[in-house]
Every structure is written in structure tokens, then in C-alpha cells.
Motif scaffolding. Structure first.
Motif, PDB file in Angstrom:
ATOM      1  N   ARG A  12       1.178  -0.858   0.009  1.00  0.00           N
ATOM      2  CA  ARG A  12       0.227  -0.419   0.093  1.00  0.00           C
ATOM      3  C   ARG A  12       0.344   1.350  -0.014  1.00  0.00           C
ATOM      4  NH1 ARG A  12      -4.936   0.561   2.078  1.00  0.00           N
ATOM      5  NH2 ARG A  12      -4.542  -1.718   4.013  1.00  0.00           N
ATOM      6  N   ALA A  13       0.120   2.468  -0.876  1.00  0.00           N
ATOM      7  CA  ALA A  13       1.252   4.089  -0.195  1.00  0.00           C
ATOM      8  C   ALA A  13      -0.303   4.149  -0.711  1.00  0.00           C
ATOM      9  CB  ALA A  13       1.907   4.211  -1.567  1.00  0.00           C
ATOM     10  N   ASP A  14      -0.525   5.369  -0.196  1.00  0.00           N
ATOM     11  CA  ASP A  14      -1.347   6.666  -0.445  1.00  0.00           C
ATOM     12  C   ASP A  14      -0.613   8.152   0.064  1.00  0.00           C
ATOM     13  OD1 ASP A  14      -4.030   7.741   0.058  1.00  0.00           O
ATOM     14  OD2 ASP A  14      -5.248   6.487   1.770  1.00  0.00           O
ATOM     15  N   ARG A  15      -0.804   8.242  -0.642  1.00  0.00           N
ATOM     16  CA  ARG A  15      -0.984  10.525  -0.945  1.00  0.00           C
ATOM     17  C   ARG A  15      -1.345  11.159   0.302  1.00  0.00           C
ATOM     18  NH1 ARG A  15       2.433  12.688  -3.493  1.00  0.00           N
ATOM     19  NH2 ARG A  15       2.905  11.378  -5.363  1.00  0.00           N
ATOM     20  N   ARG A  16      -2.842  10.452   0.952  1.00  0.00           N
ATOM     21  CA  ARG A  16      -3.208  11.194   1.777  1.00  0.00           C
ATOM     22  C   ARG A  16      -2.332  11.438   2.980  1.00  0.00           C
ATOM     23  NH1 ARG A  16      -8.962   8.357   1.745  1.00  0.00           N
ATOM     24  NH2 ARG A  16      -7.419   6.935   2.038  1.00  0.00           N
TER      25      ARG A  16
END
Length: 207
Positions: free
Chosen positions: A24-28
């Protein structure tokens, strides 16, 4: 391979129920800035997409055996679509490969958590493409690969985004020595205009 350009991506997530792991990667998350790079491979007539940077491996928090837990989802906000169009437009329109224009539009529940329902927001189908996808759990020493369809839709949750969804059931697992966590997607040159115009279409739907 030759680099075409690099842009930002909002979110990338692979669920691998067999090991109960998530990539997973999430800019939030203010500590994560996932990127997406595009490469041309004229020898094999494919464009290769790589998602990288700040991608982490996590333990699956919910029951790995419940719901749709073998899939990959990638999200882009409108600003990211503008970046991608700027990077890809000239290259894609220069491709001389005959484009596959066979009808493909059909509904797929990529906006659902479970195949039978539980809609997470308003979704609108755009199209789908045959692709090869590889999710590299580099820090864990393995990858999973599958030839599958990339389903494209637009979503409102209530934020607006362009969504790529992939069914990863029965993906092939292999050992890897590269320790970088990443996701690779290969799209045939004959499908690149469909991919480009799906972005243009999504911008209109999300405006």
C-alpha cells in the motif's frame, strides 16, 4: 526501455489474502508520496507503468478469507490525470501500431467491496484493457504476477477519482531478490489510445 515521464499517483493497494498481506501507498498520509513512471518498450510493443516510492507492506487488518481480498486498486485525482495526459499524449498519438477498437465497455463492480453489493460510492464504468500486472513485495522477497483485465471507472466517495481495478485471484507467486516494493503494469501498444482516451473521458465525467 526508455523513460517517457514520471507523475504522481494518489493511492495504490494490493490485497494478497494467501499471506494476509497488503502492499500500500496513500498520498493522504503526509509521509507518503507514491510516484508513477511510464516507459516505452518498442521491441515488445508495450508501455510499462511502474508505481513506486513510499510503498509499504502491511498486515491485512480484516479477515483474509472474507470479501474480495485478492485484487489491486489504483486511484488518481483529477490533478494527476492532467499530469499523465501531458506526459503521454504526444507519445501515444505517435504510435503507428493498429489500435484494437473492439467494443469492451461493460459494467464491472470495481466500486464494490464485495461482488454482491456494499457500494462504497457512485461509480461509472469507462472501459477495460488486457494487461499484465506484477506486484513486488520486495521487502518480503516475493512477487505476484497475473495476465488479467484492468477495469477503469470513475468514482465519487465523495471525492472524485479515476480508478483502475484488477482481479488478482490465482496470481503466480515468485521469489525476488530486488528489495524495492513496487507495482508494474504492461499495456500493449495496440491499447494505448483506448487508455489515453479513458483518461480524457474520465476528466469529463469528474468535472
Amino acid at each position: 526501455m526508455e523513460l517517457i515521464g514520471i507523475c504522481d499517483v494518489q493511492y495504490a493497494n494490493n490485497l494478497f489474502s494467501e499471506k494476509g498481506l497488503v502492499l500500500r501507498a496513500d498520498r493522504r498520509n503526509k509521509y507518503q508520496s507514491p510516484r508513477i513512471s511510464f516507459f516505452r518498450d518498442d521491441l515488445n510493443k508495450v508501455m510499462i507503468i511502474k508505481i513506486f516510492n513510499d510503498i509499504n507492506i502491511e498486515k491485512m487488518q480484516s479477515n483474509p478469507g472474507a470479501g474480495s481480498k485478492n485484487r489491486t486498486d489504483i486511484h488518481f485525482d483529477s490533478i494527476h490525470l492532467t499530469q499523465i495526459l501531458d506526459v503521454l499524449k504526444d507519445f501515444v498519438l505517435s504510435i503507428t501500431e493498429i489500435q484494437d477498437d473492439s467494443p469492451r465497455k461493460r459494467y464491472n463492480p470495481t466500486g464494490m467491496e464485495h461482488a454482491g453489493g456494499l457500494s462504497l460510492g457512485i461509480t461509472e464504468d469507462v472501459t477495460n484493457l488486457p494487461v499484465n500486472i506484477k506486484c513486488v513485495y520486495g521487502e518480503a522477497g516475493f512477487s505476484i504476477t497475473k495476465s488479467t483485465k484492468m477495469f477503469i471507472d470513475t468514482e465519487r466517495y465523495p471525492s472524485k477519482r479515476y480508478h483502475l481495478g484488477f482481479d488478482m485471484k490465482n496470481a503466480i507467486e515468485e521469489n525476488v531478490s530486488n528489495k524495492e516494493n513496487s507495482i508494474f503494469i504492461s499495456i500493449r501498444y495496440s491499447d494505448l489510445r483506448r487508455f489515453l482516451f479513458s483518461i480524457v473521458n474520465a476528466q469529463k465525467k469528474l468535472s
